[in-house]
Design a protein around this motif. Structure first.
Motif, PDB file in Angstrom:
ATOM      1  N   ASP A 103     -61.344  68.603  12.889  1.00 15.88           N
ATOM      2  CA  ASP A 103     -60.388  69.460  12.188  1.00 15.88           C
ATOM      3  C   ASP A 103     -60.507  69.328  10.678  1.00 15.88           C
ATOM      4  OD1 ASP A 103     -59.433  70.153  14.670  1.00 15.88           O
ATOM      5  OD2 ASP A 103     -57.777  68.708  14.629  1.00 15.88           O
ATOM      6  N   ALA A 104     -60.415  70.456   9.982  1.00 10.38           N
ATOM      7  CA  ALA A 104     -60.352  70.424   8.520  1.00 10.38           C
ATOM      8  C   ALA A 104     -59.031  69.781   8.113  1.00 10.38           C
ATOM      9  CB  ALA A 104     -60.450  71.841   7.960  1.00 10.38           C
ATOM     10  N   TRP A 105     -59.070  68.992   7.044  1.00  5.94           N
ATOM     11  CA  TRP A 105     -57.867  68.276   6.633  1.00  5.94           C
ATOM     12  C   TRP A 105     -56.770  69.249   6.231  1.00  5.94           C
ATOM     13  CZ3 TRP A 105     -55.818  63.861   7.479  1.00  5.94           C
ATOM     14  CH2 TRP A 105     -54.695  63.462   6.750  1.00  5.94           C
ATOM     15  N   LYS A 106     -55.574  68.969   6.702  1.00  5.34           N
ATOM     16  CA  LYS A 106     -54.385  69.736   6.345  1.00  5.34           C
ATOM     17  C   LYS A 106     -53.280  68.751   6.023  1.00  5.34           C
ATOM     18  CE  LYS A 106     -51.309  73.386   8.065  1.00  5.34           C
ATOM     19  NZ  LYS A 106     -51.000  74.305   9.200  1.00  5.34           N
ATOM     20  N   SER A 107     -52.693  68.879   4.847  1.00  4.15           N
ATOM     21  CA  SER A 107     -51.675  67.917   4.423  1.00  4.15           C
ATOM     22  C   SER A 107     -50.345  68.201   5.108  1.00  4.15           C
ATOM     23  CB  SER A 107     -51.491  67.967   2.914  1.00  4.15           C
ATOM     24  OG  SER A 107     -50.792  69.149   2.532  1.00  4.15           O
ATOM     25  N   ILE A 108     -49.467  67.225   5.061  1.00  2.45           N
ATOM     26  CA  ILE A 108     -48.129  67.398   5.620  1.00  2.45           C
ATOM     27  C   ILE A 108     -47.354  68.448   4.833  1.00  2.45           C
ATOM     28  CG2 ILE A 108     -45.920  66.241   6.034  1.00  2.45           C
ATOM     29  CD1 ILE A 108     -48.188  65.613   8.050  1.00  2.45           C
ATOM     30  N   ASP A 109     -47.544  68.516   3.544  1.00  2.00           N
ATOM     31  CA  ASP A 109     -46.898  69.578   2.764  1.00  2.00           C
ATOM     32  C   ASP A 109     -47.304  70.952   3.280  1.00  2.00           C
ATOM     33  OD1 ASP A 109     -45.442  67.951   1.107  1.00  2.00           O
ATOM     34  OD2 ASP A 109     -46.737  68.187  -0.649  1.00  2.00           O
ATOM     35  N   GLN A 110     -48.595  71.133   3.520  1.00  2.00           N
ATOM     36  CA  GLN A 110     -49.067  72.417   4.038  1.00  2.00           C
ATOM     37  C   GLN A 110     -48.475  72.702   5.410  1.00  2.00           C
ATOM     38  OE1 GLN A 110     -53.241  71.237   3.586  1.00  2.00           O
ATOM     39  NE2 GLN A 110     -53.583  73.021   2.283  1.00  2.00           N
ATOM     40  N   HIS A 111     -48.459  71.656   6.247  1.00  2.00           N
ATOM     41  CA  HIS A 111     -47.884  71.834   7.585  1.00  2.00           C
ATOM     42  C   HIS A 111     -46.408  72.191   7.500  1.00  2.00           C
ATOM     43  CE1 HIS A 111     -46.580  71.340  11.667  1.00  2.00           C
ATOM     44  NE2 HIS A 111     -45.629  70.543  11.204  1.00  2.00           N
ATOM     45  N   HIS A 112     -45.644  71.483   6.677  1.00  2.00           N
ATOM     46  CA  HIS A 112     -44.206  71.749   6.592  1.00  2.00           C
ATOM     47  C   HIS A 112     -43.932  73.193   6.176  1.00  2.00           C
ATOM     48  CE1 HIS A 112     -42.893  67.277   6.256  1.00  2.00           C
ATOM     49  NE2 HIS A 112     -42.690  67.746   7.466  1.00  2.00           N
ATOM     50  N   ARG A 113     -44.730  73.716   5.257  1.00  4.12           N
ATOM     51  CA  ARG A 113     -44.529  75.098   4.838  1.00  4.12           C
ATOM     52  C   ARG A 113     -44.877  76.067   5.965  1.00  4.12           C
ATOM     53  NH1 ARG A 113     -46.275  79.730   3.376  1.00  4.12           N
ATOM     54  NH2 ARG A 113     -45.414  80.842   1.567  1.00  4.12           N
ATOM     55  N   ASP A 114     -46.021  75.871   6.578  1.00  2.00           N
ATOM     56  CA  ASP A 114     -46.457  76.778   7.642  1.00  2.00           C
ATOM     57  C   ASP A 114     -45.492  76.754   8.829  1.00  2.00           C
ATOM     58  OD1 ASP A 114     -48.618  77.381   6.070  1.00  2.00           O
ATOM     59  OD2 ASP A 114     -50.049  76.162   7.214  1.00  2.00           O
ATOM     60  N   SER A 115     -45.047  75.565   9.196  1.00  2.00           N
ATOM     61  CA  SER A 115     -44.151  75.453  10.354  1.00  2.00           C
ATOM     62  C   SER A 115     -42.774  76.030  10.039  1.00  2.00           C
ATOM     63  CB  SER A 115     -44.029  73.998  10.818  1.00  2.00           C
ATOM     64  OG  SER A 115     -43.496  73.177   9.801  1.00  2.00           O
ATOM     65  N   LEU A 116     -42.339  75.957   8.775  1.00  3.16           N
ATOM     66  CA  LEU A 116     -41.063  76.560   8.383  1.00  3.16           C
ATOM     67  C   LEU A 116     -41.133  78.079   8.533  1.00  3.16           C
ATOM     68  CD1 LEU A 116     -38.225  76.471   7.213  1.00  3.16           C
ATOM     69  CD2 LEU A 116     -39.248  76.370   4.910  1.00  3.16           C
ATOM     70  N   VAL A 117     -42.221  78.667   8.081  1.00  2.00           N
ATOM     71  CA  VAL A 117     -42.409  80.116   8.232  1.00  2.00           C
ATOM     72  C   VAL A 117     -42.370  80.507   9.706  1.00  2.00           C
ATOM     73  CG1 VAL A 117     -44.056  82.015   7.947  1.00  2.00           C
ATOM     74  CG2 VAL A 117     -43.682  80.389   6.077  1.00  2.00           C
ATOM     75  N   GLU A 118     -43.045  79.745  10.550  1.00  2.00           N
ATOM     76  CA  GLU A 118     -43.072  80.031  11.988  1.00  2.00           C
ATOM     77  C   GLU A 118     -41.682  79.901  12.612  1.00  2.00           C
ATOM     78  OE1 GLU A 118     -45.946  77.382  13.598  1.00  2.00           O
ATOM     79  OE2 GLU A 118     -47.650  78.354  12.611  1.00  2.00           O
ATOM     80  N   LEU A 119     -40.949  78.899  12.193  1.00  2.00           N
ATOM     81  CA  LEU A 119     -39.603  78.699  12.739  1.00  2.00           C
ATOM     82  C   LEU A 119     -38.655  79.819  12.330  1.00  2.00           C
ATOM     83  CD1 LEU A 119     -38.849  74.877  12.446  1.00  2.00           C
ATOM     84  CD2 LEU A 119     -38.804  76.265  14.518  1.00  2.00           C
ATOM     85  N   LEU A 120     -38.732  80.245  11.090  1.00  2.00           N
ATOM     86  CA  LEU A 120     -37.870  81.335  10.634  1.00  2.00           C
ATOM     87  C   LEU A 120     -38.141  82.606  11.434  1.00  2.00           C
ATOM     88  CD1 LEU A 120     -38.025  80.691   6.779  1.00  2.00           C
ATOM     89  CD2 LEU A 120     -36.019  80.408   8.254  1.00  2.00           C
ATOM     90  N   GLN A 121     -39.398  82.840  11.748  1.00  2.00           N
ATOM     91  CA  GLN A 121     -39.747  83.995  12.580  1.00  2.00           C
ATOM     92  C   GLN A 121     -39.206  83.816  13.999  1.00  2.00           C
ATOM     93  OE1 GLN A 121     -44.005  84.001  12.162  1.00  2.00           O
ATOM     94  NE2 GLN A 121     -43.990  85.216  10.280  1.00  2.00           N
ATOM     95  N   LYS A 122     -39.400  82.647  14.553  1.00  2.00           N
ATOM     96  CA  LYS A 122     -38.947  82.365  15.924  1.00  2.00           C
ATOM     97  C   LYS A 122     -37.444  82.523  16.063  1.00  2.00           C
ATOM     98  CE  LYS A 122     -38.510  78.533  19.203  1.00  2.00           C
ATOM     99  NZ  LYS A 122     -38.780  77.091  19.458  1.00  2.00           N
ATOM    100  N   TRP A 123     -36.699  82.128  15.031  1.00  2.00           N
ATOM    101  CA  TRP A 123     -35.240  82.160  15.064  1.00  2.00           C
ATOM    102  C   TRP A 123     -34.672  83.485  14.535  1.00  2.00           C
ATOM    103  CZ3 TRP A 123     -31.443  78.156  16.061  1.00  2.00           C
ATOM    104  CH2 TRP A 123     -31.980  77.021  16.699  1.00  2.00           C
ATOM    105  N   ASP A 124     -35.510  84.490  14.401  1.00  2.00           N
ATOM    106  CA  ASP A 124     -35.076  85.811  13.890  1.00  2.00           C
ATOM    107  C   ASP A 124     -34.432  85.703  12.515  1.00  2.00           C
ATOM    108  OD1 ASP A 124     -35.938  87.131  16.234  1.00  2.00           O
ATOM    109  OD2 ASP A 124     -34.045  86.649  17.246  1.00  2.00           O
ATOM    110  N   LEU A 125     -35.024  84.889  11.667  1.00  2.00           N
ATOM    111  CA  LEU A 125     -34.513  84.687  10.317  1.00  2.00           C
ATOM    112  C   LEU A 125     -35.558  85.062   9.259  1.00  2.00           C
ATOM    113  CD1 LEU A 125     -32.703  81.260  10.876  1.00  2.00           C
ATOM    114  CD2 LEU A 125     -31.601  83.478  10.485  1.00  2.00           C
TER     115      LEU A 125
END
Length: 268
Positions: free
Chosen positions: A86-108
């Protein structure tokens, strides 16, 4: 008697898990998200009617689940990461990407602007320490070399160190070794960086899975119970067995890192 000698007697350095062990991530993230959503609801004309209705329908219990899902996504990401492929991905990058995904999942979707999402995703740089952490670390730092050993990226850990007045001597991150815990490369990389042998280093953590992996690399182990942090159920056999191999176990009723400092001082 030799059998009475603690395996922690020869320890020269203490490495610390951070999220949950040293800082109270749950309360910190909850407070920031609550403030931001309150401001959205209080500002006239900021939200579309459907989005405002959706936001008003969410209870605190819902937000607690949202935050736990955010945290769980971090755990799943670090455990699934393969440093060989896997190409390196920082926790900062993950936190941002996962926040975007969660907002979509929660209809927000649309609740926050891109700039606000970026800022909110960095809340993990602004986590409040447990009350015992600053003084406990200061006391332990008088006798041991202390360092972080977290999956958080280096800039995140430096910010937490500054924000929380945490007097760590060393900042070790999974980013340093390009492998996330529980990969042995992270534990052993920190040991080598300290110029010590594994048995001369103890990991302090509030997650038995983390400690079990560190023990497998030859490190000593110190466990601190923290509210809602342990993934292993108390009735599970592995939890019961952990009490036989953990070198020091501090209960939730005790005083966290201050108790660790007190008990380790008794070894001198």
């Amino acid at each position: 008697m030799p059998s009475k000698i603690s395996p922690l007697t020869n320890v020269k350095a203490l490495l610390f898990d951070i999220f949950g062990t040293v800082v109270d991530w749950r309360s910190s993230v909850t407070d920031e998200l609550s403030l931001r959503t309150f401001r959205k609801l209080s500002s006239e004309g900021v939200l579309l009617p459907a989005l405002k209705t959706r936001l008003e329908s969410l209870s605190q219990a819902d937000w607690d689940r949202f935050i736990q899902e955010w945290r769980d996504s971090y755990i799943a990401f670090t455990r699934s990461f393969n440093p060989e492929t896997d190409a390196w991905k920082s926790i900062d990058q993950h936190h941002r990407d996962s926040l975007v995904e969660l907002l979509q999942k929660w209809d927000l979707e649309g609740l926050f602007t891109e700039t606000e999402i970026e800022s909110l995703s960095l809340v993990w740089h602004r986590l409040t320490p447990w009350p015992d952490s600053p003084d406990g670390l200061a006391e332990l730092g008088r006798r041991y070399t202390t360092g972080t050993l977290s999956n958080g990226n280096t800039s995140l850990l430096r910010d937490l160190n500054d924000f929380g007045n945490l007097p760590f001597h060393k900042i070790f991150s999974a980013e340093t070794f390009k492998a996330y815990k529980p990969n042995p490369a992270t534990y052993l990389g920190a040991v080598r960086a300290l110029g010590l042998q594994p048995e001369e280093v103890a990991l302090v953590a509030t997650h038995l899975g983390d400690l079990h992996a560190a023990r497998g690399c030859g490190l000593r182990t110190v466990y601190i119970e923290r509210d809602r942090e342990e993934a292993w159920g108390q009735e599970e056999e592995r939890y019961k067995e952990a009490k036989t191999w953990t070198d020091l176990w501090v209960t939730e009723e005790e005083r966290g890192l201050l108790t660790v400092a007190e008990k380790l001082s008794e070894l001198e």
